[in-house]
Design a protein around this motif. Structure first.
Motif, PDB file in Angstrom:
ATOM      1  N   ALA A  91       0.473  -1.147  -0.261  1.00  0.00           N
ATOM      2  CA  ALA A  91       0.223   0.158   0.018  1.00  0.00           C
ATOM      3  C   ALA A  91       0.934   1.621   0.189  1.00  0.00           C
ATOM      4  O   ALA A  91       0.346   2.443  -0.353  1.00  0.00           O
ATOM      5  CB  ALA A  91      -0.720  -0.021   1.115  1.00  0.00           C
ATOM      6  N   ASP A  92       2.387   1.014   0.397  1.00  0.00           N
ATOM      7  CA  ASP A  92       2.480   2.393   0.610  1.00  0.00           C
ATOM      8  C   ASP A  92       3.125   3.116  -0.721  1.00  0.00           C
ATOM      9  O   ASP A  92       3.767   4.104  -0.710  1.00  0.00           O
ATOM     10  CB  ASP A  92       4.575   1.832   1.534  1.00  0.00           C
ATOM     11  CG  ASP A  92       5.030   3.081   1.947  1.00  0.00           C
ATOM     12  OD1 ASP A  92       4.412   4.244   2.046  1.00  0.00           O
ATOM     13  OD2 ASP A  92       6.099   3.401   1.118  1.00  0.00           O
ATOM     14  N   GLY A  93       3.242   1.890  -1.666  1.00  0.00           N
ATOM     15  CA  GLY A  93       3.210   2.852  -3.347  1.00  0.00           C
ATOM     16  C   GLY A  93       5.071   2.680  -4.020  1.00  0.00           C
ATOM     17  O   GLY A  93       4.814   3.927  -4.698  1.00  0.00           O
ATOM     18  N   ALA A  94       5.856   2.206  -3.515  1.00  0.00           N
ATOM     19  CA  ALA A  94       7.107   2.670  -3.220  1.00  0.00           C
ATOM     20  C   ALA A  94       6.913   1.962  -4.930  1.00  0.00           C
ATOM     21  O   ALA A  94       6.719   0.567  -5.117  1.00  0.00           O
ATOM     22  CB  ALA A  94       8.207   2.007  -2.864  1.00  0.00           C
ATOM     23  N   LEU A  95       7.601   2.574  -6.147  1.00  0.00           N
ATOM     24  CA  LEU A  95       7.851   1.519  -6.989  1.00  0.00           C
ATOM     25  C   LEU A  95       9.064   1.081  -7.066  1.00  0.00           C
ATOM     26  O   LEU A  95      10.662   0.859  -6.592  1.00  0.00           O
ATOM     27  CB  LEU A  95       8.256   2.430  -8.641  1.00  0.00           C
ATOM     28  CG  LEU A  95       8.774   2.746  -9.648  1.00  0.00           C
ATOM     29  CD1 LEU A  95       7.582   1.849 -10.258  1.00  0.00           C
ATOM     30  CD2 LEU A  95       9.086   2.975 -10.397  1.00  0.00           C
ATOM     31  N   GLY A 143      -1.746 -10.630  -4.334  1.00  0.00           N
ATOM     32  CA  GLY A 143      -0.824 -11.073  -4.251  1.00  0.00           C
ATOM     33  C   GLY A 143      -0.011 -10.812  -5.029  1.00  0.00           C
ATOM     34  O   GLY A 143       1.542 -11.524  -4.798  1.00  0.00           O
ATOM     35  N   LEU A 144       0.494 -10.901  -5.961  1.00  0.00           N
ATOM     36  CA  LEU A 144       1.659 -10.691  -6.814  1.00  0.00           C
ATOM     37  C   LEU A 144       2.196  -9.358  -6.181  1.00  0.00           C
ATOM     38  O   LEU A 144       3.380  -9.567  -6.362  1.00  0.00           O
ATOM     39  CB  LEU A 144       0.943 -10.153  -8.431  1.00  0.00           C
ATOM     40  CG  LEU A 144       0.764 -12.210  -9.147  1.00  0.00           C
ATOM     41  CD1 LEU A 144       0.283 -11.211 -10.486  1.00  0.00           C
ATOM     42  CD2 LEU A 144       2.240 -12.752  -9.262  1.00  0.00           C
ATOM     43  N   ARG A 145       1.198  -8.529  -5.709  1.00  0.00           N
ATOM     44  CA  ARG A 145       1.673  -6.847  -4.826  1.00  0.00           C
ATOM     45  C   ARG A 145       2.447  -7.703  -4.336  1.00  0.00           C
ATOM     46  O   ARG A 145       3.813  -6.319  -3.954  1.00  0.00           O
ATOM     47  CB  ARG A 145       0.512  -5.988  -5.322  1.00  0.00           C
ATOM     48  CG  ARG A 145       0.538  -4.991  -6.208  1.00  0.00           C
ATOM     49  CD  ARG A 145      -0.820  -3.847  -6.380  1.00  0.00           C
ATOM     50  NE  ARG A 145       0.269  -3.319  -5.467  1.00  0.00           N
ATOM     51  CZ  ARG A 145       1.320  -2.397  -5.915  1.00  0.00           C
ATOM     52  NH1 ARG A 145       0.972  -2.642  -7.175  1.00  0.00           N
ATOM     53  NH2 ARG A 145       1.826  -1.593  -4.794  1.00  0.00           N
ATOM     54  N   GLN A 146       1.889  -8.593  -3.760  1.00  0.00           N
ATOM     55  CA  GLN A 146       2.775  -8.300  -2.040  1.00  0.00           C
ATOM     56  C   GLN A 146       3.796  -9.930  -2.102  1.00  0.00           C
ATOM     57  O   GLN A 146       4.382 -10.394  -1.421  1.00  0.00           O
ATOM     58  CB  GLN A 146       1.555  -8.807  -0.919  1.00  0.00           C
ATOM     59  CG  GLN A 146       0.322  -7.397  -0.931  1.00  0.00           C
ATOM     60  CD  GLN A 146      -0.798  -8.233  -0.020  1.00  0.00           C
ATOM     61  OE1 GLN A 146      -0.710  -9.381   0.615  1.00  0.00           O
ATOM     62  NE2 GLN A 146      -1.425  -8.390   0.343  1.00  0.00           N
ATOM     63  N   GLU A 147       4.058 -10.063  -3.439  1.00  0.00           N
ATOM     64  CA  GLU A 147       5.296 -11.607  -3.102  1.00  0.00           C
ATOM     65  C   GLU A 147       6.170 -11.032  -3.571  1.00  0.00           C
ATOM     66  O   GLU A 147       7.333 -10.562  -4.743  1.00  0.00           O
ATOM     67  CB  GLU A 147       4.825 -12.227  -4.742  1.00  0.00           C
ATOM     68  CG  GLU A 147       5.071 -13.902  -4.111  1.00  0.00           C
ATOM     69  CD  GLU A 147       6.322 -14.201  -5.434  1.00  0.00           C
ATOM     70  OE1 GLU A 147       7.178 -14.241  -3.948  1.00  0.00           O
ATOM     71  OE2 GLU A 147       6.611 -13.343  -6.733  1.00  0.00           O
ATOM     72  N   VAL A 148       6.779 -10.316  -2.422  1.00  0.00           N
ATOM     73  CA  VAL A 148       8.185  -9.327  -2.541  1.00  0.00           C
ATOM     74  C   VAL A 148       8.646 -10.415  -0.692  1.00  0.00           C
ATOM     75  O   VAL A 148       8.346 -10.674  -0.431  1.00  0.00           O
ATOM     76  CB  VAL A 148       8.033  -7.534  -2.516  1.00  0.00           C
ATOM     77  CG1 VAL A 148       7.164  -7.736  -3.648  1.00  0.00           C
ATOM     78  CG2 VAL A 148       7.485  -7.422  -1.293  1.00  0.00           C
TER      79      VAL A 148
END
Length: 481
Positions: free
Chosen positions: A18-22, A47-52
């Motif tokens: 949610a922080d939006g960092a590129l 899920g893909l956005r959070q798969e870090v």
């Protein structure tokens, strides 16, 4: 401050996303921006956005300080143990870590003959010397049982310098050993109890199930959280009681064996599985037991099928439903194929005489009814079949001639089976049934064992582990010229 209703790993992932960092970091799909449509269909956009991983907010599995540490603390509180370590490399890594973290080269360790191969790989890593213990086998039910307290007592008397016992409890069929008595016996003799509890992550939540390893006094217990509970495949927990072990050494072993790039979705699923059990675990397990009771009654009313609800001298996990199909004139393997491809039911496993069905918190009246209907239809496939004979060599408490670690690195050769007596075996030889290894790496091949192998071949036993599937030849440790 963490609360029992929180999911620290999940919340940290959500906050980072949610922080939006590129993203100019791994993984290569850049939070789903470059993901193939097939991958997007497998995993949600969120899920893909959070798969870090490896971001400061997401903590470090190898030195947890924030969300992973908090999630592990919550798990330890729920399962009432001193510490919990999360694993994303499967329970194999958890078992290897508890062995590598407690044993050193040359240490004697008690091991049941039918241990999982991860136990042997852990013994190879540690350089320990296994003392194989006999497993009870029920010739009527045609399933391996477990270690008895009497066998453990006899082993301690014969090898008083042993450092630990590694036991699988419950086993694949749900048969559990008397761990509380075994723990007391081992600790009295300054030995550790290490438990492969891959099939027992749910036991803590209902008193009508076998007592869990940690509640029984075990020092370490490796649980496959994904097998019965709600985390993703290959996620597990290692549970520690710190009185007799060096917890820091266990953590070092875990770090040595785990990936340095743990998948954050897998870690999150462990966090969520704990939260789910915190919220509804006891209720759901209780419901599952009622369904298992109903299922057993219905099965025993079907002509040609039989299932059991207790095993003499052992505890039984009633969520493992073993169904003997010999009354239908079928092998378990034949019955599994009929169920899978014609009746659209998939069992957990099949053997020469049985099918095994695994019930979990996810089952309902609807799923159980469909299983019962399929088993009723299975009875229409009845045919003539001679039940498989069971042939076991005389089991005894025995040490290996050469350590599994030495065998792993040794030069080996293939010889004719009939010429192998007196040689040192360099592979595992197992027949199904009974599923208990006749030979393990490092053991001497005797004439009695050779006779047993030949008999099992004649009656059509299924060979597992051998490099030669027909077992005309066997792998041995090469003798020096």
């Amino acid at each position: 401050m963490i609360t029992k209703k929180s999911a620290p790993i999940v919340e940290s992932m959500q906050n980072y996303s949610a922080d939006g960092a590129l993203a100019f970091h791994t993984p290569g799909h850049k939070q789903g921006l470059g993901a193939h449509e097939l991958l997007k269909n497998l995993i949600t956009v969120q899920g893909l956005r959070q798969e870090v991983s490896l971001m400061a907010e997401l903590d470090d599995l190898h030195a947890p300080q924030t969300c992973i540490k908090d999630a592990q603390i919550l798990a330890a509180e729920l399962w009432k143990t001193d510490e919990v370590l999360f694993f994303v490399n499967g329970t194999t890594s958890a078992i290897q870590a508890m062995i590598l973290g407690t044993l050193k080269p040359g240490d004697l360790v008690f091991v049941p003959r039918n241990c999982h191969r991860s136990v042997m790989s852990g013994i190879i890593l540690a350089g320990a010397l296994p003392i194989f213990l006999p497993i009870d086998f029920d010739k009527k039910l045609k399933i391996p049982l477990n270690l008895t307290v009497e066998t453990v007592q006899a082993a301690i008397e014969k090898f008083p310098s042993a450092k630990a016992l590694i036991i699988t409890s419950p086993n694949y069929y749900g048969v559990a050993a008397e761990l509380k008595k075994i723990a007391e016996l081992l600790h009295k003799n300054k030995m550790l109890l290490l438990v492969d509890e891959a099939h027992g992550a749910h036991l803590h939540f209902n008193k009508n199930l076998p007592t869990s390893a940690m509640d029984s006094g075990a020092d370490l217990s490796a649980q496959s959280t994904h097998k019965i509970l709600g985390s993703m495949t290959q996620t597990s927990m290692l549970m520690l009681k710190k009185f007799f072990i060096d917890a820091e050494k266990i953590r070092r072993a875990a770090s040595l064996l785990q990936t340095t790039s743990p998948n954050q979705l897998l870690l999150a699923s462990l966090d969520i599985a704990r939260l789910q059990m915190q919220e509804i675990g006891a209720e759901k397990i209780s419901q599952s037991l009622e369904l298992a009771k109903k299922l057993r009654a219905e099965i025993n009313a079907i002509d040609g099928l039989y299932t059991f609800s207790e095993v003499e001298n052992f505890q039984l996990d009633l969520l493992k439903v073993t169904v003997n199909v010999e009354g239908l004139g079928l092998t378990g393997i034949e019955a599994e194929k009929i169920l899978r491809y014609e009746l659209k039911i998939q069992c957990e496993l099949s053997d020469a005489a049985n099918l095994l069905f695994l019930l979990t918190y996810a089952d309902t009246e609807n799923t159980i009814s469909k299983l019962i209907d399929a088993l009723k239809k299975l009875s229409a496939y009845k045919k003539n079949f001679a039940p498989v004979e069971i042939n076991l060599p005389a089991q005894k408490i025995s040490a290996v001639e050469v350590s599994p670690r030495e065998i792993f690195f040794a030069e080996t050769e293939i010889v004719e089976l009939k010429k192998s007596v007196g040689k040192i075996c360099a592979e595992e030889i197992t027949f199904y049934p009974p599923g208990i290894p006749i030979l393990n790496p490092g053991e001497i091949i005797t004439q009695e064992i050779l006779n047993c192998i030949c008999t099992n071949k004649k009656i059509g036993g299924r060979i597992i582990g051998a490099s030669d599937s027909e077992l005309k030849f066997i792998k041995i440790k090469r003798q020096p010229d």
